[in-house]
Write an enzyme that holds these catalytic residues in place. Structure first.
Site, PDB file in Angstrom:
ATOM      1  N   ARG A   1       0.817  -1.215   0.000  1.00 16.94           N
ATOM      2  CA  ARG A   1       0.000   0.000   0.000  1.00 16.94           C
ATOM      3  C   ARG A   1       0.849   1.263   0.000  1.00 16.94           C
ATOM      4  O   ARG A   1       0.431   2.288  -0.537  1.00 16.94           O
ATOM      5  CB  ARG A   1      -0.945  -0.007   1.212  1.00 16.94           C
ATOM      6  CG  ARG A   1      -2.119  -0.940   0.999  1.00 16.94           C
ATOM      7  CD  ARG A   1      -3.030  -0.957   2.199  1.00 16.94           C
ATOM      8  NE  ARG A   1      -4.326  -1.534   1.844  1.00 16.94           N
ATOM      9  CZ  ARG A   1      -5.304  -1.725   2.701  1.00 16.94           C
ATOM     10  NH1 ARG A   1      -5.139  -1.409   3.973  1.00 16.94           N
ATOM     11  NH2 ARG A   1      -6.450  -2.232   2.301  1.00 16.94           N
TER      12      ARG A   1
ATOM     13  N   LYS B   1     -15.327 -15.938   5.409  1.00 16.38           N
ATOM     14  CA  LYS B   1     -16.769 -15.839   5.606  1.00 16.38           C
ATOM     15  C   LYS B   1     -17.542 -15.455   4.363  1.00 16.38           C
ATOM     16  O   LYS B   1     -17.069 -14.679   3.541  1.00 16.38           O
ATOM     17  CB  LYS B   1     -17.040 -14.799   6.699  1.00 16.38           C
ATOM     18  CG  LYS B   1     -16.551 -15.256   8.050  1.00 16.38           C
ATOM     19  CD  LYS B   1     -17.177 -14.414   9.130  1.00 16.38           C
ATOM     20  CE  LYS B   1     -17.039 -15.114  10.478  1.00 16.38           C
ATOM     21  NZ  LYS B   1     -17.749 -14.384  11.515  1.00 16.38           N
TER      22      LYS B   1
ATOM     23  N   GLY C   1      -5.244  -9.121   1.097  1.00 10.82           N
ATOM     24  CA  GLY C   1      -3.877  -9.237   1.614  1.00 10.82           C
ATOM     25  C   GLY C   1      -3.240 -10.599   1.437  1.00 10.82           C
ATOM     26  O   GLY C   1      -2.082 -10.696   1.014  1.00 10.82           O
TER      27      GLY C   1
ATOM     28  N   GLY D   1     -12.037  -4.659   1.503  1.00  5.44           N
ATOM     29  CA  GLY D   1     -13.458  -4.313   1.548  1.00  5.44           C
ATOM     30  C   GLY D   1     -13.847  -3.346   0.438  1.00  5.44           C
ATOM     31  O   GLY D   1     -14.913  -3.474  -0.178  1.00  5.44           O
TER      32      GLY D   1
HETATM   33  C1  3PG Z   1      -8.699  -1.826   5.060  1.00  8.92           C
HETATM   34  O1  3PG Z   1      -7.632  -2.348   5.378  1.00  8.92           O
HETATM   35  O2  3PG Z   1      -9.703  -2.490   4.758  1.00  8.92           O
HETATM   36  C2  3PG Z   1      -8.772  -0.324   4.968  1.00  8.92           C
HETATM   37  O3  3PG Z   1      -7.553   0.265   5.270  1.00  8.92           O
HETATM   38  C3  3PG Z   1      -9.865   0.201   5.854  1.00  8.92           C
HETATM   39  O4  3PG Z   1      -9.625  -0.171   7.180  1.00  8.92           O
HETATM   40  P1  3PG Z   1     -10.848  -0.567   8.118  1.00  8.92           P
HETATM   41  O5  3PG Z   1     -11.407  -1.840   7.583  1.00  8.92           O
HETATM   42  O6  3PG Z   1     -10.264  -0.698   9.489  1.00  8.92           O
HETATM   43  O7  3PG Z   1     -11.843   0.564   8.028  1.00  8.92           O
END
Ligand code: 3PG
Ligand code: MG
Length: 532
Positions: A122, A283, A439, A462
């Site tokens: 990132r 999930k 990831g 997400g």
């Molecule tokens: C992630 O890793 O999904 C983003 O950086 C957002 O982080 P969060 O899910 O803690 O809001």
């Protein structure tokens, strides 16, 4: 939902450039009426910074506590073609940033272990935008979150390791502030010269960040003349630093945001066929909408991980002690039916590795998924499943892969994920389009040294799933359409989730999280997205 071939979160028409390149924003005077980007049909309301009774951001002169450099001269008009944004959004390529102070949101939410960065993808991904801004003569104030400190200072979640890594990557010193706000930070920002940058401390140390508190956003906005959002990974969050600041500053997207939107949109709009999606991870919940959307797009759906277990149950198998979600079985059945109706092939595991416990060094063996033993846990796909996946992918021209096929954190159970990474590399070598998000999937590719072969590695977990579902990403929605006049301020997207609402309640109670597992990038509910 993806009703047409155009994802709902993309503008229908690329706008024409109107040539407002680099115009200074008139201070004090109300800017021209905001143009509402075509891809924000669901804007709920206009946020009124300062509370319900205060005027709209458009009408309200923004206090400017920090002396600004002279506004830039209008730059030479570039070819419209060059300026049109692949994302349909106003990008920094439209901007004459000379002498401007840019408030840049990035997603440096990287996995850490013992204070060391486990995967710097990132940070690397943010470099092109940072360099473009510095080379263009801007000074850059960078904002990011790290982990979920829930509004408190957590020393293990300070951004210093990210600043050190960025310093190595761009060979320019990246100082950090001790706090995102405060007198010291005000001073450091004031001293910045063109070509210099600064990283604000973790914005989530302030409760106002996740609440998208207007006062907090306004203070952050006072650190820039222009807001650039390049945090694709956090674009699904309507927080102060991703959305709130845009009420006060002309906003642009960065090069990473643009690249992500382009790659994911291409996938949905014009994939070379046959098109396969491979979905793993722990999930099904949180992935139902994306699976439904994908069924309407793909020719083949391959399932692995805990996700596959729930589908095995839905198709009448028993999975022993394996992770599966009983509440999601009906959804899984519905998705299978939808696939059948549309003639989409769904490939479920035919064999699996089962273990006594989901731990390192435990006893494990390969069994058929027709005979999963009652007291064992399925922790990886077996060799026959891997062969089936390889065969099914042979004719495929476009691959989207999100999520590991097994318990990737434990090396003995990372075999199928690593094998898939090999297949993905072979496919990419053979000319297929391969887009990978999450990831663990990216970590598997990096371990094998094949990550760079992929067509696109998404920095969003997400965020990429929500984008593929066709949902508007607030951090993208907040940026005006490409070619909008410089002074256009957006109508602010209001997060449908209120503080203390469902999403907040879903979170574990606040606790320090000094170590973020490498799998933390995987999806929205990071902690729960494991097969253990
Ligand atoms: C992630 O890793 O999904 C983003 O950086 C957002 O982080 P969060 O899910 O803690 O809001
Ligand atoms: Mg997340």
């Amino acid at each position: 939902m993806l009703a047409s071939s155009r994802p709902a979160n993309r503008p229908q028409v690329k706008p024409t450039i109107t040539g407002s390149n680099g115009q200074p924003r008139p201070t004090g005077a109300p800017p021209t009426a905001p143009s509402r980007p075509a891809n924000r049909p669901n804007v709920k309301a206009t946020v009124k910074p300062g509370g319900a009774s205060s005027p709209t951001p458009q009408a309200r002169p923004v206090p400017r506590p920090i002396p600004r450099p002279a506004p830039p001269q209008t730059g030479p008009r570039r070819m419209a073609q060059e300026l049109i944004s692949a994302s349909g959004k106003r990008t920094i390529r439209e901007l004459n940033m000379q002498g401007q102070r840019v408030l840049l949101r990035v997603d440096f939410n990287v996995p850490l272990s013992d204070g060391k960065i486990v995967d710097d993808s990132r940070i690397r991904a943010a470099v092109p935008t940072i360099k473009a801004l510095l080379d263009g003569g801007a000074s850059v104030v960078i904002m990011s979150h790290l982990g979920r400190p829930d509004g408190r200072v957590v020393d293990g979640l300070r951004l210093r390791p990210a600043a050190e890594r960025l310093t190595q990557l761009i060979r320019v010193n990246v100082p950090t502030t001790g706090d995102a706000l405060g007198v010291g930070t005000d001073d450091a920002v004031r001293r910045l010269r063109p070509g210099e940058l600064l990283l604000l401390e973790n914005v989530r140390f302030h409760a106002g960040e996740e609440r998208n508190d207007p006062a907090f956003a306004e203070r952050l906005a006072s650190y820039g003349d222009i807001f650039v959002n390049d945090a694709f990974g956090a674009a699904h969050r309507a927080h102060a630093s991703t959305v709130g600041v845009a009420a006060y500053l002309p906003s642009y997207v960065g090069l990473l945001m643009e690249q992500e939107v382009e790659a994911l949109s291409n996938l949905l709009e014009k994939p070379a066929r046959p098109f396969a999606a491979i979905v793993g991870g722990g999930k099904v919940s949180g992935k139902v909408a994306v699976l439904e959307a994908l069924i309407k797009k793909v020719d083949l759906l391959i399932l692995g991980g805990g996700v596959a277990n729930t589908f095995l149950v839905a198709s009448g198998r028993s999975v022993g002690k394996s992770l599966y979600e009983s509440k999601m079985v009906d959804d899984a059945r519905r998705i299978l039916k939808l696939a059948q109706d549309r003639g989409v092939r769904v490939l479920l595991p035919v064999d699996g590795v089962v273990a006594k416990e989901v731990t390192r060094g435990t006893e494990f063996k390969v069994v058929s998924t027709d005979k999963l033993p009652a007291s064992w846990h399925m922790v990886d796909l077996g060799p026959a499943s891997i062969t089936a996946i390889r065969e099914a992918l042979a004719p495929i021209k476009t691959i989207l892969w999100n999520g590991p096929l097994g318990v990737f954190e434990i090396p003995s159970f990372a075999v199928a994920t690593r094998e898939l990474a090999k297949v993905a590399a072979e496919k990419a070598d053979a000319g297929a389009t391969v887009v990978v998000g999450g990831g663990d999937s990216i970590a598997a590719l990096r371990q094998l040294g094949v990550a760079e072969k992929m067509t696109h590695l998404s920095t969003g977990g997400g965020a990429s799933l929500e984008f593929l579902e066709g949902r508007d990403l607030p951090g993208l929605a907040v940026v005006p359409t490409a070619g909008s006049p410089y002074e256009t301020l957006p109508i602010i997207y209001v997060s449908p989730v209120k503080p203390g609402g469902k999403a907040a309640a879903k979170r574990a109670p606040a606790k320090p999280k000094p170590i973020i597992k490498p799998s933390a990038l995987d999806d929205e509910d990071d902690e729960s997205d494991t097969l253990a």
